[in-house]
Design an enzyme around this catalytic site. Sequence first.
Site, PDB file in Angstrom:
ATOM      1  N   PHE A  24       0.860  -1.189   0.000  1.00  0.00           N
ATOM      2  CA  PHE A  24       0.000   0.000   0.000  1.00  0.00           C
ATOM      3  C   PHE A  24       0.900   1.245   0.000  1.00  0.00           C
ATOM      4  CE2 PHE A  24      -3.287   2.919   1.190  1.00  0.00           C
ATOM      5  CZ  PHE A  24      -4.499   2.301   0.929  1.00  0.00           C
ATOM      6  N   PHE A  57      -1.384  -2.664   7.972  1.00  0.00           N
ATOM      7  CA  PHE A  57      -2.137  -3.420   8.977  1.00  0.00           C
ATOM      8  C   PHE A  57      -1.649  -4.872   9.052  1.00  0.00           C
ATOM      9  CE2 PHE A  57      -5.807  -5.755  10.617  1.00  0.00           C
ATOM     10  CZ  PHE A  57      -6.185  -4.962  11.700  1.00  0.00           C
ATOM     11  N   ALA A  79       3.859   2.923   4.821  1.00  0.00           N
ATOM     12  CA  ALA A  79       3.587   4.365   4.701  1.00  0.00           C
ATOM     13  C   ALA A  79       2.090   4.560   4.913  1.00  0.00           C
ATOM     14  CB  ALA A  79       4.005   4.869   3.328  1.00  0.00           C
ATOM     15  N   VAL A  80       1.748   5.265   5.961  1.00  0.00           N
ATOM     16  CA  VAL A  80       0.341   5.540   6.238  1.00  0.00           C
ATOM     17  C   VAL A  80       0.100   7.020   5.966  1.00  0.00           C
ATOM     18  CG1 VAL A  80      -1.539   5.248   7.872  1.00  0.00           C
ATOM     19  CG2 VAL A  80       0.426   3.722   7.989  1.00  0.00           C
ATOM     20  N   VAL A  81      -0.780   7.274   5.001  1.00  0.00           N
ATOM     21  CA  VAL A  81      -1.037   8.651   4.549  1.00  0.00           C
ATOM     22  C   VAL A  81      -2.431   9.055   5.037  1.00  0.00           C
ATOM     23  CG1 VAL A  81      -1.206  10.152   2.530  1.00  0.00           C
ATOM     24  CG2 VAL A  81       0.436   8.254   2.529  1.00  0.00           C
ATOM     25  N   THR A  85     -10.173   9.695   5.409  1.00  0.00           N
ATOM     26  CA  THR A  85     -10.986   8.778   6.213  1.00  0.00           C
ATOM     27  C   THR A  85     -10.346   8.530   7.569  1.00  0.00           C
ATOM     28  OG1 THR A  85      -9.815   6.833   5.447  1.00  0.00           O
ATOM     29  CG2 THR A  85     -11.700   7.545   4.135  1.00  0.00           C
ATOM     30  N   HIS A  87      -9.630   5.685   8.535  1.00  0.00           N
ATOM     31  CA  HIS A  87      -8.797   4.495   8.347  1.00  0.00           C
ATOM     32  C   HIS A  87      -7.357   4.766   8.778  1.00  0.00           C
ATOM     33  CE1 HIS A  87      -9.568   0.582   6.709  1.00  0.00           C
ATOM     34  NE2 HIS A  87      -8.401   0.565   6.105  1.00  0.00           N
ATOM     35  N   ARG A 126      10.193  12.224   3.041  1.00  0.00           N
ATOM     36  CA  ARG A 126      10.797  11.257   3.981  1.00  0.00           C
ATOM     37  C   ARG A 126      11.277   9.987   3.295  1.00  0.00           C
ATOM     38  NH1 ARG A 126       6.626  12.017   9.012  1.00  0.00           N
ATOM     39  NH2 ARG A 126       6.630  14.267   8.849  1.00  0.00           N
TER      40      ARG A 126
HETATM   41  N1  INI Z   1      -2.421   0.753   4.483  1.00  0.00           N
HETATM   42  C1  INI Z   1      -1.250   1.421   4.483  1.00  0.00           C
HETATM   43  O1  INI Z   1      -0.168   0.807   4.514  1.00  0.00           O
HETATM   44  N2  INI Z   1      -1.235   2.784   4.442  1.00  0.00           N
HETATM   45  C2  INI Z   1      -2.387   3.520   4.423  1.00  0.00           C
HETATM   46  O2  INI Z   1      -2.307   4.772   4.359  1.00  0.00           O
HETATM   47  C3  INI Z   1      -3.631   2.837   4.435  1.00  0.00           C
HETATM   48  N3  INI Z   1      -4.874   3.588   4.437  1.00  0.00           N
HETATM   49  O3  INI Z   1      -4.856   4.791   4.753  1.00  0.00           O
HETATM   50  O4  INI Z   1      -5.928   3.052   4.134  1.00  0.00           O
HETATM   51  C4  INI Z   1      -3.617   1.409   4.446  1.00  0.00           C
HETATM   52  N4  INI Z   1      -4.768   0.707   4.437  1.00  0.00           N
HETATM   53  C5  INI Z   1      -4.821  -0.700   4.142  1.00  0.00           C
HETATM   54  C6  INI Z   1      -4.611  -1.563   5.379  1.00  0.00           C
HETATM   55  O5  INI Z   1      -3.264  -1.513   5.806  1.00  0.00           O
HETATM   56  C7  INI Z   1      -4.946  -3.027   5.121  1.00  0.00           C
HETATM   57  O6  INI Z   1      -4.121  -3.540   4.107  1.00  0.00           O
HETATM   58  C8  INI Z   1      -6.426  -3.250   4.713  1.00  0.00           C
HETATM   59  O7  INI Z   1      -7.300  -2.618   5.631  1.00  0.00           O
HETATM   60  C9  INI Z   1      -6.738  -4.769   4.693  1.00  0.00           C
HETATM   61  O8  INI Z   1      -6.579  -5.344   5.987  1.00  0.00           O
END
Ligand code: INI
Length: 153
Positions: A24, A57, A79-81, A85, A87, A126
């Site tokens: 992701f 996740f 990388a979590v952006v 949402t 999420h 980064r």
């Molecule tokens: N996963 C990420 O690695 N970065 C993100 O920014 C992100 N967002 O924002 O949705 C993200 N979502 C997916 C998550 O990690 C899982 O793969 C998904 O929910 C399935 O379990």
Amino acid sequence: MEVRVVEGEFMGENLKIGVVVARFNDLLTGELLKGALDCFERHGVDRVDVVKVPGSFEIPLAAKKLAERGYDAVLALGAVVRGETKHFDLVASEVAKGVAKVSLDTGVPVIFGVITVEDELQGFDRAGVKSNKGFEYAMATLEMANLMKKLRD
Ligand code: INI
């Protein structure tokens, strides 16, 4: 008074390192991975195995498997952006908790190499434009792998 300081060196010899990287936001995590591999190569790491997972996740579970299979340290890259949402908060907090738990449960250093950013632009800063956090997290991986070896001996 005798003071003894114990710390890990930045040496790669005799280390087997596992890397878990989320697909992701691949444009960012791919750059973090390049930075990390560059660091490991320059420091003479013997063996690096890279495991890819769908998103941040999923990192803790794969990191746990590696930690249980004899790796000296595991580097978790994601990388979590923020986006729009909720999420973001859920994923960011679960991966942080999960990585810490794996490390404490297994006794194997699991380095938190997950960048949490407001937007992609900040992410690119980064992940290579200004600096590459992947390289820095890899340095922490080397230090902790060597420190744990020392504390075991
Ligand atoms: N996963 C990420 O690695 N970065 C993100 O920014 C992100 N967002 O924002 O949705 C993200 N979502 C997916 C998550 O990690 C899982 O793969 C998904 O929910 C399935 O379990």
